[in-house]
Write an enzyme that holds these catalytic residues in place. Structure first.
Site, mmCIF file in Angstrom:
data_model
loop_
_atom_site.group_PDB
_atom_site.id
_atom_site.type_symbol
_atom_site.label_atom_id
_atom_site.label_comp_id
_atom_site.label_asym_id
_atom_site.label_seq_id
_atom_site.Cartn_x
_atom_site.Cartn_y
_atom_site.Cartn_z
ATOM 1 N N THR A 159 0.830 -1.195 0.000
ATOM 2 C CA THR A 159 0.000 0.000 0.000
ATOM 3 C C THR A 159 0.874 1.258 0.000
ATOM 4 O O THR A 159 0.644 2.183 -0.767
ATOM 5 C CB THR A 159 -0.961 -0.014 1.201
ATOM 6 O OG1 THR A 159 -1.683 -1.234 1.151
ATOM 7 C CG2 THR A 159 -1.944 1.132 1.146
ATOM 8 N N LYS B 79 7.060 10.070 20.633
ATOM 9 C CA LYS B 79 7.240 11.047 21.721
ATOM 10 C C LYS B 79 5.906 11.358 22.386
ATOM 11 O O LYS B 79 5.829 12.190 23.274
ATOM 12 C CB LYS B 79 7.814 12.354 21.164
ATOM 13 C CG LYS B 79 9.162 12.215 20.503
ATOM 14 C CD LYS B 79 9.626 13.602 20.042
ATOM 15 C CE LYS B 79 10.877 13.520 19.198
ATOM 16 N NZ LYS B 79 11.141 14.801 18.514
ATOM 17 N N ARG C 8 -1.929 5.096 7.374
ATOM 18 C CA ARG C 8 -2.274 3.764 7.892
ATOM 19 C C ARG C 8 -2.004 3.768 9.390
ATOM 20 O O ARG C 8 -0.978 4.286 9.839
ATOM 21 C CB ARG C 8 -1.429 2.688 7.225
ATOM 22 C CG ARG C 8 -1.582 1.343 7.933
ATOM 23 C CD ARG C 8 -1.005 0.221 7.154
ATOM 24 N NE ARG C 8 -1.807 -0.052 5.964
ATOM 25 C CZ ARG C 8 -1.652 -1.137 5.230
ATOM 26 N NH1 ARG C 8 -0.736 -2.028 5.532
ATOM 27 N NH2 ARG C 8 -2.402 -1.332 4.167
ATOM 28 N N HIS D 60 -10.384 -0.480 4.613
ATOM 29 C CA HIS D 60 -9.223 -0.293 3.737
ATOM 30 C C HIS D 60 -9.755 0.115 2.357
ATOM 31 O O HIS D 60 -9.685 -0.659 1.400
ATOM 32 C CB HIS D 60 -8.426 -1.604 3.675
ATOM 33 C CG HIS D 60 -7.058 -1.479 3.100
ATOM 34 N ND1 HIS D 60 -6.610 -0.364 2.409
ATOM 35 C CD2 HIS D 60 -6.008 -2.349 3.107
ATOM 36 C CE1 HIS D 60 -5.365 -0.571 2.029
ATOM 37 N NE2 HIS D 60 -4.981 -1.753 2.444
#
Ligand code: NCD
Length: 307
Positions: free
Chosen positions: A52, A80, A101, A129
């Site tokens: 993808t 972080k 994604r 998807h």
């Protein structure tokens, strides 16, 4: 701002238009090679992907554009503690369009609500998807010449397979569709998809564990891998992973004009001996996916006034 988060964000007519553009790109690639000149696609991949991400990148390069981004969460500020909302705001200052994604269901939607550029869902957890579905629909149309009046078998991990959920949702809008849902008991299609899509639209379907017995009636067989990363324990995965293996022998009673699709990656579900069978469409499907992503990037950038 138009985004693609769920396949239903696109109407049936818009999907047909995207397929027409994709077909035109196949025939006249030269006329599109500068179409996105100077534009940037940001690929924000918080979860592993080969096809993808590279498909989006290849699509943008073939349109003459640029690509920035990251391919794992560890190399982004998410490590972080940055929120998806903040990441979307920041990337909106750098790029013209985002493909995201994420392992969490709904993360691309959160990004879309906070970005000032179009966001494309490139897979969110076990949910949806939609760009794989664009590839799947285009493959079916090219192979069968239509998207209606088909008996579609989906086999494997129907529970966690997000490509399955998006594809069933997309196909439910065409006339005369029938689904054969082939899976182990534990990996059946989630009841929300049955209720909201199949039952809501009165679409005929059967659920079975029997692949071989179902094959003779299918126009399309959509094989999927068991989604190891979504299992809570490895033992269950090991027990279920080889539930279905399509071999030349098992294809004996299948129709001559069956089309076999698979979103890939393949693990063991389809024997490599089938790759040369004219019914195998899964590598063509990869190529069609790239053309559909090109068509989609063009559409969303145009609608955002960036082209
Ligand atoms: C699919 C996915 O990521 O959901 N892969 C893909 O994008 N072609 C299918 C899978 O991982 O099994």
């Amino acid at each position: 701002m138009r985004h693609l988060i769920d396949i239903l964000d696109l109407s049936v007519e818009e999907i047909a238009e995207l397929m027409d553009v994709a077909s035109d790109i196949i025939e006249n690639p030269g006329s599109y090679s500068e179409a996105c000149r100077g534009k940037k696609l940001a690929t924000l991949f918080f979860e592993p992907s080969t096809r993808t991400r590279l498909s989006f990148e290849a699509a943008m390069y073939e349109l003459g554009g640029h690509v920035i981004g990251f391919s794992e969460a560890q190399s982004s500020s998410a490590s972080k503690g940055e929120s998806v909302a903040d990441t979307a705001k920041v990337i909106s200052c750098y790029a013209d369009i985002i493909a995201m994604r994420h392992p969490k269901e709904g993360a691309p939607l959160v990004a879309a609500m906070n970005a000032s550029i179009p966001v494309i869902n490139a897979g969110d957890g076990g949910h949806n998807h939609p760009t794989q579905t664009l590839a799947d629909l285009f493959t079916i149309r090219r192979e069968k010449g239509r998207l209606d009046h088909l008996t579609v078998g989906l086999c494997g991990d129907l529970k966690f397979g997000r490509t399955v959920h998006s594809l069933i949702t997309a196909l439910s809008r065409y006339e005369g569709l029938r689904f054969v849902l082939i899976s182990p008991e534990e990996l059946k299609l989630p009841s929300y998809v049955k209720k909201e899509v199949l039952k809501a639209r009165d679409i005929p379907y059967v659920q079975t564990t029997d692949l071989e017995g179902s094959l003779p009636e299918l126009d399309i067989l959509y094989m999927t891998r068991v989604q190891r990363e979504r299992f809570f324990n490895e033992e269950d995965y090991l027990r279920l992973k080889d539930s279905y293996i399509l071999t030349k022998d098992r294809l004996r009673d299948a129709r001559e004009d069956l089309s076999i699709l698979h979103p890939l990656p393949r693990v063991n579900e389809i024997s490599v001996a089938i790759d040369d069978d004219p019914r195998a469409c899964y590598f063509k499907q990869v190529l069609y996916g790239k053309y559909m992503r090109m068509a989609l990037i063009l559409k969303l950038l145009k609608e955002a006034g960036r082209l």
